[in-house]
Design an enzyme around this catalytic site. Structure first.
Site, short mmCIF file in Angstrom:
data_model
loop_
_atom_site.label_atom_id
_atom_site.label_comp_id
_atom_site.label_asym_id
_atom_site.label_seq_id
_atom_site.Cartn_x
_atom_site.Cartn_y
_atom_site.Cartn_z
N SER A 55 0.30 -9.89 -0.86
CA SER A 55 -0.43 -11.16 -0.94
C SER A 55 0.21 -12.07 -1.98
CB SER A 55 -1.89 -10.93 -1.34
OG SER A 55 -2.42 -9.85 -0.65
N THR A 110 1.65 -4.82 4.11
CA THR A 110 1.49 -5.28 5.50
C THR A 110 0.98 -6.72 5.59
OG1 THR A 110 -0.71 -4.30 5.54
CG2 THR A 110 1.08 -3.00 6.46
N ASP A 111 0.26 -7.18 4.56
CA ASP A 111 -0.42 -8.48 4.67
C ASP A 111 0.54 -9.62 5.01
OD1 ASP A 111 -2.80 -7.25 4.18
OD2 ASP A 111 -2.95 -7.88 2.10
N THR A 152 0.83 -1.22 0.00
CA THR A 152 0.00 0.00 0.00
C THR A 152 0.85 1.26 0.00
OG1 THR A 152 -1.80 -1.09 1.14
CG2 THR A 152 -1.71 1.28 1.36
#
Ligand code: ASP
Length: 344
Positions: free
Chosen positions: A60, A90-91, A14
């Site tokens: 991801s 962050t995932d 992001t």
């Protein structure tokens, strides 16, 4: 004093995303966009270079070959830089941090992983502050000139966490990460306060890089209602060498004979079953309840207070070393990079 030299490895996430004008969905953009949006970086008197993933990834899509790419980039540039900042979604950030902590042994320099919840181009972004703080931590030196942080760590909003102790715990909050079983390495407020007692120290010798990973690993969650046929089906997945078994509380699982026998058969086949808790805080203490004792007697390996992310990546790391079953089991219960506390 020489200016600190920092290498930024931009993988995506992001932090570098922009809004697609048509679909309004966030999609990865490139690093030049990032620097344009953070002119403050230029106010730090550092020499900063960057490497970027092409194309940048939503984390991801992060896979073990990407971890290898990051580890090799750090290894190749290790002597030329004082510290490394990895910009990452962050995932899967906690998985990358855990994997890197096992791949980069004898690390004596900071590898600070950060990202953001809001794209860096947005007015209320957390990305700008996270990037600047990560750079400052990567450049921080003690009085004797030694790097303050000598490990893989995650910087997010108000805290610096040990990477292999961290978990993403919020999809919405700026303080998105937490380490439930290890204190913060630093608290970020008006200044950066290091928790020096818990920082990793005492490495000697040169950096050793182990980039090989073996992905013959899977995970099984115990839950009320899990049936024998589902469990047996999962346990007989072809080619699997290690299973992270996520059990209740202090490492407890059903005591029904079908469950116990299925796990015992799997251990006897030479598959490593690594028992970790589903709880966010605390760890496996197999002698606390009968349900834990019975499971321990099947031959499962206790994961103590290790996170799921560290458990999976530690198995991948150890299987790639071609050690044999007993040595993998021995190293699983031995902290390799500060990833667990062995309390029993
Ligand atoms: N899906 C994004 C990623 O992990 C979320 C983020 O960066 O926070 O790349």
């Amino acid at each position: 004093m020489k200016k600190p030299r920092i290498l930024i490895i931009y993988t995506g996430g992001t932090i570098g995303m922009i809004e697609d004008p048509r679909s309004k969905a966030l999609r990865p953009f490139d690093f030049s966009h990032l620097m344009e949006n953070v002119p403050k970086v230029k106010m730090l008197d550092y020499e900063i270079d960057n490497i970027q993933f092409a194309p940048p990834l939503d984390s991801s899509d992060m896979q073990p070959p990407h971890w290898q790419h990051i580890a090799r980039s750090i290894a190749r540039n290790y002597d030329a830089y004082d510290g490394f900042v990895v910009l990452h979604g962050t995932d899967t950030m906690a998985y990358t941090a855990s994997a890197l902590s096992f791949m980069l042994q004898n690390l004596g320099k900071p590898v600070i992983i950060t990202g953001s919840q809001l794209p860096i181009g947005e007015v209320r972004t957390d990305g700008e502050e996270n990037l600047i703080t990560a750079l400052q931590i990567a450049a921080s030196r003690e009085r004797d000139g030694a790097p303050t942080v000598q490990e893989v760590a995650i910087l997010f909003e108000n805290y610096l966490w040990r990477g292999n102790r961290s978990t993403k715990r919020s999809a919405d909050h700026f303080n998105a990460f937490k380490s439930s079983n290890y204190p913060y390495l630093a608290k970020i407020g008006l200044d950066i306060r290091y928790n020096r007692d818990v920082l990793s120290r005492g490495h000697s010798g040169d950096l050793r890089v182990h980039t090989e990973l073996d992905t013959a690993v899977m995970c099984i969650d115990v839950f009320p209602g899990l049936t024998e046929s589902t469990l047996r089906h999962q346990l007989s997945t072809p080619g699997i060498k290690g299973i992270v078994l996520r059990t209740y509380g202090a490492g407890n699982a059903p005591t029904a004979p079908w469950f116990v026998e299925a796990i015992r058969d799997t251990c006897r086949r030479g598959v490593i079953v690594f028992n970790i808790t589903q709880c966010l805080n605390g760890g496996v203490h197999s002698n606390r309840y009968e349900a834990g004792d019975i499971l321990a007697a099947t031959g499962v390996v206790p994961g103590h207070d290790i996170t799921f992310e560290a458990a999976v990546t530690k198995l991948m790391h150890l299987f790639a070393l071609d050690l044999g079953h007993d040595e993998v089991a021995r190293r699983l219960v031995t902290p390799l990079a500060g990833e667990m506390t062995v309390a029993d």
